[in-house]
Enzyme design. Structure first.
Site, mmCIF file in Angstrom:
data_model
loop_
_atom_site.group_PDB
_atom_site.id
_atom_site.type_symbol
_atom_site.label_atom_id
_atom_site.label_comp_id
_atom_site.label_asym_id
_atom_site.label_seq_id
_atom_site.Cartn_x
_atom_site.Cartn_y
_atom_site.Cartn_z
ATOM 1 N N LYS A 133 17.164 -10.462 -2.106
ATOM 2 C CA LYS A 133 17.002 -8.904 -1.302
ATOM 3 C C LYS A 133 16.739 -9.558 0.161
ATOM 4 C CE LYS A 133 14.457 -4.763 -1.483
ATOM 5 N NZ LYS A 133 14.313 -4.686 0.014
ATOM 6 N N ASP A 166 3.758 1.411 -1.229
ATOM 7 C CA ASP A 166 4.486 1.459 -2.721
ATOM 8 C C ASP A 166 3.304 2.030 -3.550
ATOM 9 O OD1 ASP A 166 6.263 -1.281 -2.027
ATOM 10 O OD2 ASP A 166 7.126 0.656 -2.177
ATOM 11 N N SER A 176 18.733 4.088 -2.732
ATOM 12 C CA SER A 176 17.267 3.197 -2.581
ATOM 13 C C SER A 176 17.381 2.429 -3.973
ATOM 14 C CB SER A 176 16.149 3.921 -2.287
ATOM 15 O OG SER A 176 15.198 3.010 -1.715
ATOM 16 N N CYS A 222 -9.215 14.342 23.705
ATOM 17 C CA CYS A 222 -9.847 15.267 24.331
ATOM 18 C C CYS A 222 -11.282 15.793 24.273
ATOM 19 C CB CYS A 222 -8.565 16.466 23.724
ATOM 20 S SG CYS A 222 -9.294 16.832 22.066
ATOM 21 N N GLU A 226 0.835 -1.241 -0.160
ATOM 22 C CA GLU A 226 -0.136 -0.118 -0.221
ATOM 23 C C GLU A 226 0.920 1.248 -0.209
ATOM 24 O OE1 GLU A 226 -2.526 0.572 3.285
ATOM 25 O OE2 GLU A 226 -4.163 1.617 2.077
#
Length: 740
Positions: free
Chosen positions: A126, A49, A94, A465, A47
């Site tokens: 990887k 990406d 990257s 709050c 998501e």
């Protein structure tokens, strides 16, 4: 997203494009913060990406939206200042991702179009670990550093002596290849899967939070300051020897402390000993040269560096796809976590010809495997209030193992997303860990419903709050708590952000400390942070210890007070980031600090003046202007100033700028320069370096295999310099350009 042919591009981005850009940037920045700073990611990798790709497409359609701090222009990550900085010799980048065979083939088609044919392609696993950079000087290990922001990382060299598979010195190669004068290599430090469960069991026994995954285990253990623990233990042992034998009580107390420190040190060194390194790239290199990535790996192995034995080179895409499929089916048979396959052009000269974007090389792609899917029970849907007031629903589930880790929570983004996915409280749901990192609820197992499930209702008031929630603008999917000043949830998030690595990097101001400062009423907002006193901290149990009935400041308090004093001297740009001004990240903050030189000048600048600063632009300018128009924001600045926080930029002395006003492009492999070195040298003399050749380009610096940029420069009549010409330009100035 496609261009609307009817849209007048000269008019700039539409209001809808600006609104969507702001939404996308906020989601990406929040995801990065939770992943890198909190170690608590809440959105799926796929998501993330998808959002990132939408942002890329939107900026391609409306380029005026692009800023230097946009996530599309940055690598992500940061360096903690508890470690000494290490500047990488060549910038660490990257990787772009492919999420299926079609996207892999599209990348290969782009490579083929640029080079004229498909080159040999190298495949490697990887590794899901922590990216590191090692430098060897004449064969001797000089430094081990984390990636950090890609340019500057954290010095963790002191831990190397406890890590058995990292050589302290390279050894001579059997083939006689000389050890290089200088060698910089990149790799991944990982925590073996087989030992991951054991270390988490140990942490739970000690009352500590377990690591979320093996990557976090690697990062957490590598970033330990074992050298400090060793010095502390030595000092305590020395003090123990000075205690008279008759003082039994003091001896007992000191011995207990020695035993405790020794056990802690043993656990730390054992964890470091479990870490492993695998090398997967070369940065700077002097004294010898391989022509391909695969040759370089063979040479690195000869010198004693740990290189994967699962690397393969293929002459066509069929072999690559077979490699990807094989390890996709056997991904859990590997000793470390993997989340895909990296495919690289093997030839270094061709890599140089393909070049890089601002964040990733064009000659490599990461093929990401689809995540695993499991089933678990959705027990509840609760909401979280973030730093900017954004209210986000998240799923609370029965804990379940996914990819070797226990998952019990996952984000649901907003009420519309909950409705879209059709999940009900009590449902059995499909859950996956996207990219084997981040949990994501896919949807309900409808067949398992009993009728007892109930629908989630988004609260109309802030759970922290009580303020009525509302969208910032009409039509927004997200709703926010507008009580920015005193909402406890927003205060905790902002206070935690002040101490984060990307802001003032205050060791001791973590999540628990920030919560204690607010819950114990030591602070009502961040304005009083730098005025905290020891007496105030003594009123909080979190910051006190009791010895023989006497209260004293504990290590948490002492660390916080000392780090606050250090933070007061941090540069102005870090202060700007710490103030939580929307969209102001490090790059924009540095540009503002450099241009205006003081917080007061920034506060008084008009929106037009702010937008004119390079790297800022209209969106950030509007956010800065709106932030300073809020009275209590100015009060925060005033109180920090009175407490001694540095609000004036210490300007650097600049050298001569003979190349000011000129625009350069760099391409190809340069003799004697890395790309970063050439760019830095040009920028230092005032030139602006861009990524593409146009009529506005003053000159092109072209090395070996320059590719299409060289052809375009020739067609436009742009002067072209080789490495020797670049040296002349730097030495003699722009007068040489007509000659070149």
């Amino acid at each position: 997203m496609t261009k609307d042919p009817q849209q007048d591009q000269s008019a700039g981005p539409t209001a809808e494009q600006r609104r969507r850009w702001l939404e996308l940037v906020e989601v990406v920045e929040d995801a990065r913060t939770r992943y890198y700073l909190k170690d608590a990611p809440t959105i799926g990798d796929d998501e993330y990406d998808a959002i990132f790709r939408e942002l890329v497409e939107l900026e391609a359609t409306a380029p005026e939206l692009v800023t230097a701090d946009s996530p599309t222009q940055t690598v992500g990550g940061a360096r903690a200042e508890m470690f000494e900085p290490v500047e990488h010799l060549v910038r660490m980048m990257s990787l772009d991702n492919a999420f299926g065979v079609e996207e892999l083939r599209a990348w290969a088609a782009r490579v083929e179009k640029e080079l004229g044919s498909i080159p040999e392609l190298l495949c490697e696993l990887k590794v899901d670990g922590l990216a590191v950079d090692l430098v060897f000087d004449k064969g001797q290990l000089r430094s081990l550093a984390t990636r950090g922001d890609g340019r500057v990382g954290e010095d963790v060299t002191a831990n190397v002596r406890h890590m058995p598979n990292i050589p302290l010195r390279l050894h001579a190669a059997a083939d006689g290849a000389p050890i290089p004068e200088l060698l910089e290599v990149r790799g991944e430090v990982y925590f073996p899967v087989a030992q991951f469960g054991a270390i988490n069991d140990q942490r739970l026994e000690l009352g500590l939070s377990p690591f979320a995954n093996p990557r976090n285990a690697a990062a957490g253990n590598l970033r330990q300051r074992v050298d400090k623990r060793e010095r502390e233990l030595a000092e305590v042992r020395a003090n123990l020897e000075q205690i008279p034998p008759t003082n039994v009580k003091a001896l007992t107390r000191a011995q207990e402390r020695v035993d405790r420190l020794a056990a802690d040190l043993a656990r730390a060194t054992d964890a470091l000993g479990a870490l492993r390194l695998v090398v997967h790239g070369v940065g700077a290199l002097e004294g010898t040269q391989s022509h391909t990535q695969s040759q370089a790996y063979q040479q690195l192995a000869e010198w004693g560096l740990p290189v994967s034995d699962r690397v393969a080179v293929y002459g066509d895409l069929d072999g690559v796809e077979e490699y990807v499929a094989r390890y996709g089916e056997n991904r859990h048979d590997v000793e470390h976590e993997i989340d895909g396959v990296v495919v690289k052009v093997d030839d270094f000269a061709l890599q140089g010809r393909l070049g890089s974007t601002s964040r990733a090389p064009r000659w490599a792609i990461a093929y990401k495997y689809p995540p695993e899917v499991v089933r678990t029970r959705l027990l509840d849907i609760q909401v979280n209030v973030g730093r900017t007031g954004r209210v986000t629903p998240f799923a609370v589930m029965e804990p379940v193992q996914v990819s070797g880790t226990t998952v019990s929570m996952a984000t649901l983004h907003n009420a519309s997303e909950v409705k879209r996915k059709g999940v009900l409280i009590g449902d059995m749901v499909f859950l996956r860990k996207a990219g084997e990192i981040i949990p994501e609820v896919l949807g309900p197992v409808v067949e398992d419903r009993t009728g007892a499930e109930i629908a989630f209702v988004m609260p109309t008031n802030c759970p922290d709050c009580g303020t009525q929630l509302r969208p910032e603008k009409e039509g927004d999917a997200d709703i926010r708590c507008p009580n920015g000043r005193s909402c406890p949830a927003q205060l905790r998030e902002r206070l935690f952000h002040v101490g984060s690595r990307g802001a003032l990097d205050i060791e001791g101001l973590g999540w628990k400390a920030a919560s204690a400062l607010l819950s114990d009423s030591l602070l009502t907002d961040e304005s009083g942070l730098f005025a905290l006193t020891p007496d105030q901290l003594l009123t909080s149990e979190f910051f006190t210890r009791h010895t023989d009935g006497v209260a004293d400041l504990n290590e948490n308090a002492r660390k916080l007070l000392s780090q606050l004093e250090i933070a007061k001297t941090k540069p102005l740009w870090r202060v700007l980031v710490a103030l939580s001004i929307r969209h102001v990240g490090p790059t924009a903050a540095q540009a503002l600090a450099e241009h205006f030189a003081s917080i007061e000048a920034i506060a008084e600048a008009s929106e037009q003046e702010l937008a004119s600063v390079e790297g800022v632009g209209a969106i950030i300018a509007t956010a800065v202007r709106e932030w300073f128009e809020v009275d209590w924001h100015r009060e925060v600045v005033d109180q920090w100033t009175r407490a001694g926080v540095q609000m004036v930029e210490q300007r650097r002395e600049r050298g001569p700028q003979p190349l000011a006003g000129l625009t350069a492009v760099i391409t190809g492999t340069l003799d004697g320069f890395t790309r970063d070195e050439a760019k830095a040298a040009l920028v230092e003399q005032g030139a602006k370096v861009t990524g593409s050749v146009s009529k506005k380009t003053s000159f092109l610096v072209a090395g070996d295999s320059p590719g299409s940029k060289f052809d375009k420069a020739e067609s436009l009549g742009v002067p072209v310099l080789d490495a020797a010409g670049l040296r002349r330009l730097l030495d003699e100035g722009p007068g040489i350009l007509p000659v070149a």
